[in-house]
Design a protein around this motif. Sequence first.
Motif, PDB file in Angstrom:
ATOM      1  N   GLN A  89    -104.497  60.068  63.412  1.00  0.00           N
ATOM      2  CA  GLN A  89    -103.889  60.300  64.520  1.00  0.00           C
ATOM      3  C   GLN A  89    -103.218  61.511  64.517  1.00  0.00           C
ATOM      4  OE1 GLN A  89    -101.403  57.063  64.933  1.00  0.00           O
ATOM      5  NE2 GLN A  89    -102.319  56.577  67.005  1.00  0.00           N
ATOM      6  N   LYS A  90    -102.565  62.150  63.328  1.00  0.00           N
ATOM      7  CA  LYS A  90    -101.949  63.248  62.894  1.00  0.00           C
ATOM      8  C   LYS A  90    -102.973  64.531  63.258  1.00  0.00           C
ATOM      9  CE  LYS A  90     -98.529  65.660  60.320  1.00  0.00           C
ATOM     10  NZ  LYS A  90     -97.979  65.774  58.837  1.00  0.00           N
ATOM     11  N   VAL A  91    -104.245  64.164  62.835  1.00  0.00           N
ATOM     12  CA  VAL A  91    -105.036  65.189  62.817  1.00  0.00           C
ATOM     13  C   VAL A  91    -105.568  65.929  64.320  1.00  0.00           C
ATOM     14  CG1 VAL A  91    -107.584  65.848  62.499  1.00  0.00           C
ATOM     15  CG2 VAL A  91    -106.286  64.798  60.654  1.00  0.00           C
ATOM     16  N   THR A  92    -105.037  64.734  65.463  1.00  0.00           N
ATOM     17  CA  THR A  92    -105.363  64.927  66.697  1.00  0.00           C
ATOM     18  C   THR A  92    -104.365  65.829  67.452  1.00  0.00           C
ATOM     19  OG1 THR A  92    -104.345  63.057  67.727  1.00  0.00           O
ATOM     20  CG2 THR A  92    -106.587  62.922  66.808  1.00  0.00           C
ATOM     21  N   ILE A  93    -103.068  65.879  66.640  1.00  0.00           N
ATOM     22  CA  ILE A  93    -102.314  66.828  67.186  1.00  0.00           C
ATOM     23  C   ILE A  93    -102.432  68.422  66.478  1.00  0.00           C
ATOM     24  CG2 ILE A  93     -99.458  66.980  67.225  1.00  0.00           C
ATOM     25  CD1 ILE A  93     -99.302  64.290  66.268  1.00  0.00           C
ATOM     26  N   THR A 134     -93.450  51.143  60.680  1.00  0.00           N
ATOM     27  CA  THR A 134     -92.181  52.205  61.250  1.00  0.00           C
ATOM     28  C   THR A 134     -92.271  53.361  60.362  1.00  0.00           C
ATOM     29  OG1 THR A 134     -90.695  50.842  60.504  1.00  0.00           O
ATOM     30  CG2 THR A 134     -90.814  50.845  62.768  1.00  0.00           C
ATOM     31  N   ILE A 135     -91.915  52.801  58.910  1.00  0.00           N
ATOM     32  CA  ILE A 135     -91.579  53.754  57.574  1.00  0.00           C
ATOM     33  C   ILE A 135     -92.967  54.674  57.367  1.00  0.00           C
ATOM     34  CG2 ILE A 135     -90.724  54.061  55.624  1.00  0.00           C
ATOM     35  CD1 ILE A 135     -89.579  51.231  56.025  1.00  0.00           C
ATOM     36  N   THR A 136     -93.879  53.726  57.251  1.00  0.00           N
ATOM     37  CA  THR A 136     -95.309  54.816  56.803  1.00  0.00           C
ATOM     38  C   THR A 136     -95.499  55.863  58.093  1.00  0.00           C
ATOM     39  OG1 THR A 136     -96.064  52.609  56.224  1.00  0.00           O
ATOM     40  CG2 THR A 136     -97.515  54.266  56.462  1.00  0.00           C
ATOM     41  N   THR A 137     -95.396  55.526  59.280  1.00  0.00           N
ATOM     42  CA  THR A 137     -95.705  56.441  60.199  1.00  0.00           C
ATOM     43  C   THR A 137     -94.825  57.732  60.285  1.00  0.00           C
ATOM     44  OG1 THR A 137     -96.583  54.420  61.412  1.00  0.00           O
ATOM     45  CG2 THR A 137     -96.380  56.533  62.721  1.00  0.00           C
ATOM     46  N   ALA A 138     -93.666  57.406  60.106  1.00  0.00           N
ATOM     47  CA  ALA A 138     -92.598  58.341  59.954  1.00  0.00           C
ATOM     48  C   ALA A 138     -92.965  59.407  58.693  1.00  0.00           C
ATOM     49  CB  ALA A 138     -91.298  57.892  59.914  1.00  0.00           C
ATOM     50  N   LYS A 139     -93.329  58.708  57.591  1.00  0.00           N
ATOM     51  CA  LYS A 139     -93.718  59.484  56.326  1.00  0.00           C
ATOM     52  C   LYS A 139     -94.772  60.419  56.563  1.00  0.00           C
ATOM     53  CE  LYS A 139     -92.365  59.920  52.071  1.00  0.00           C
ATOM     54  NZ  LYS A 139     -90.968  60.529  51.903  1.00  0.00           N
ATOM     55  N   VAL A 140     -95.906  59.757  57.068  1.00  0.00           N
ATOM     56  CA  VAL A 140     -97.134  60.820  57.615  1.00  0.00           C
ATOM     57  C   VAL A 140     -96.685  61.775  58.349  1.00  0.00           C
ATOM     58  CG1 VAL A 140     -99.416  60.445  58.885  1.00  0.00           C
ATOM     59  CG2 VAL A 140     -98.640  58.666  57.142  1.00  0.00           C
ATOM     60  N   LEU A 374     -95.911  52.920  69.134  1.00  0.00           N
ATOM     61  CA  LEU A 374     -95.472  53.960  67.918  1.00  0.00           C
ATOM     62  C   LEU A 374     -96.557  54.799  67.330  1.00  0.00           C
ATOM     63  CD1 LEU A 374     -93.077  54.928  66.284  1.00  0.00           C
ATOM     64  CD2 LEU A 374     -93.220  53.223  64.991  1.00  0.00           C
ATOM     65  N   SER A 375     -96.648  55.915  67.228  1.00  0.00           N
ATOM     66  CA  SER A 375     -97.402  56.766  66.550  1.00  0.00           C
ATOM     67  C   SER A 375     -96.961  58.112  65.813  1.00  0.00           C
ATOM     68  CB  SER A 375     -98.584  57.268  67.439  1.00  0.00           C
ATOM     69  OG  SER A 375     -98.026  58.125  68.273  1.00  0.00           O
ATOM     70  N   VAL A 376     -97.663  58.542  64.915  1.00  0.00           N
ATOM     71  CA  VAL A 376     -96.902  59.883  64.498  1.00  0.00           C
ATOM     72  C   VAL A 376     -96.421  60.876  65.687  1.00  0.00           C
ATOM     73  CG1 VAL A 376     -97.923  60.144  62.304  1.00  0.00           C
ATOM     74  CG2 VAL A 376     -99.341  60.680  64.232  1.00  0.00           C
ATOM     75  N   HIS A 377     -97.184  60.895  66.677  1.00  0.00           N
ATOM     76  CA  HIS A 377     -96.892  61.834  67.651  1.00  0.00           C
ATOM     77  C   HIS A 377     -95.208  61.415  68.171  1.00  0.00           C
ATOM     78  CE1 HIS A 377    -100.782  61.007  68.128  1.00  0.00           C
ATOM     79  NE2 HIS A 377    -101.206  62.048  68.791  1.00  0.00           N
ATOM     80  N   LYS A 378     -94.764  60.296  68.206  1.00  0.00           N
ATOM     81  CA  LYS A 378     -93.328  59.912  68.561  1.00  0.00           C
ATOM     82  C   LYS A 378     -92.405  60.511  67.541  1.00  0.00           C
ATOM     83  CE  LYS A 378     -94.313  56.843  71.904  1.00  0.00           C
ATOM     84  NZ  LYS A 378     -93.817  56.641  73.235  1.00  0.00           N
ATOM     85  N   TYR A 379     -92.889  61.120  66.464  1.00  0.00           N
ATOM     86  CA  TYR A 379     -91.745  61.434  65.459  1.00  0.00           C
ATOM     87  C   TYR A 379     -91.929  62.958  65.646  1.00  0.00           C
ATOM     88  CZ  TYR A 379     -91.499  56.989  62.985  1.00  0.00           C
ATOM     89  OH  TYR A 379     -91.062  55.591  62.850  1.00  0.00           O
ATOM     90  N   MET A 380     -92.743  63.573  66.454  1.00  0.00           N
ATOM     91  CA  MET A 380     -92.792  64.820  66.407  1.00  0.00           C
ATOM     92  C   MET A 380     -92.540  65.468  67.814  1.00  0.00           C
ATOM     93  SD  MET A 380     -96.351  65.050  64.194  1.00  0.00           S
ATOM     94  CE  MET A 380     -96.034  66.618  63.120  1.00  0.00           C
TER      95      MET A 380
END
Length: 436
Positions: A89-93, A134-140, A374-380
């Motif tokens: 997912q992060k690669v899509t950002i 939650t934690i893994t996604t924040a870390k990524v 929840l996805s990496v997008h939400k932490y960014m």
Amino acid sequence: MTIEYLKKADRRAETGQSDLQATVQALLTEIEQGGDAAARAHAQKFDGWTGPALVPQDALDAAAHQVPDKLKADIGFAHDNIRRFAEAQKVTIQPCELEVQPGFFAGQKHIPVSAAGCYVPGGRYSHIASAIMTITTAKVAGVDHITACSPPKPGIGIPPAILYTMQLCGADAVLNMGGVQGIASMAFGLFGLPRADMLVGPGNQYVAEAKRLLFGRVGIDMFAGPTDSMVVADGAADPHLVAWDLAGQAEHGYNSPVWLVTDDRALAEAVMRLMPTIIAELPETNAKNAEAAWRDHGEVILCSDREEMAQVCDAYGPEHLHVQAADLDWWLGRLRSYGSLFLGEETTVAFGDKAAGPNHVLPTSGAARYTGGLSVHKYMKTVTWQRATRDGARPVAEATARISRLEGMEGHARTADIRLAKFFPQESFDLAASAD
Ligand SMILES: NC(=O)C1=CN([C@@H]2O[C@H](COP(=O)(O)OP(=O)(O)OC[C@H]3O[C@@H](n4cnc5c(N)ncnc54)[C@H](O)[C@@H]3O)[C@@H](O)[C@H]2O)C=CC1
Ligand SMILES: O=C(O)[C@@H](O)CS(=O)(=O)O
Ligand SMILES: [Zn+2]
């Protein structure tokens, strides 16, 4: 629509009532004013916890030794899937840059929040999977500091499997704190922790309401309260699988709705017949939860065709939506409102809940109408920038001066005027507000 309710809920999931809001607001105020001591007092009151608020390193180390190897392997398997999905997912950002006008450049980039607070529910069940999600996604995403919290069990603290998982996934600090006191401790930066910029994670109605009330002062992922699930099934679906899929998610709690939407009366009736027997097969507490959830919140909705079924899905916006019907591609293309979609009987909501890869922290109570899970997008944070050459600035400055002047914002207009005067001293500009 000509839908027929073969079973209709008496009550909707209990969220957002005004008495709940008042209760949770009072708790938040007490903790904000009373600081660490007030949070500790609430941990004692609600969870019988009198031990340390911050889990000490030796307890974290000990937890790793208490978890059996087989469970460690399963947690590792799930963590790996969820991490790789988050990385994809992060690669899509992607950042972007545009020359808006010749010599005038603007772009967007993404910056992770500095501090996240991850809530891992633990009142009824030990939600190992929520720690992974939650934690893994924040870390990524690249969050600098991750605090995790979960309700402590009296005399024990957070169960070892959850502590082990929190460490594995990358938590920097762990708080023996559940409910409103857990959320408040992370939001207000108690116990020497950084104030969370972002609060994430699912929880019961107290947790969801605390996040909702704090939103604005901190970011939140979404409204992720009591779980809800919908199965969409046609006449070819297996009623036994459908009934288990509904009962399996109803065990979450007395206020976790499960809904069946079908265009086949025989299937609906078969599932309704099976439900009490299947629920009775669960362990006592789980069965009690599922029985109440099915009795008070379960619904069976009979539609005339698949388009009508899809309209019901979109109107409910379920957290989990499981299609057990022909032509899965049609459903994937047609449906518009859900937290996570499960296509076909070969997968099931529990796979997504525990180990498959997509996140299980998802919008509940209809919030899927306006947000995904929840996805990496939400932490960014998606932020923008701009810069220009002097020639590039020229037409933008002229337009800015005239628009600002028309708006009555002379100060804004002057910041454009002085640039034109500085950059192009030999020229004169018509910067008066247009009369019409
Ligand atoms: N939407 C999603 O993605 C997910 C939602 N969930 C939901 O999370 C929830 C977990 O709930 P629980 O097991 O209860 O665990 P929880 O950890 O959310 O809540 C337990 C805490 O509630 C507080 N509490 C209990 N009674 C209280 C009261 N009367 N006043 C103030 N605070 C009180 C206590 O402080 C306790 O620490 C379930 O509703 C489940 O459906 C779980 C996983 C994913
Ligand atoms: O709401 C959810 O996603 C939950 O069903 C996840 S879990 O079953 O509690 O892991
Ligand atoms: Zn579940």
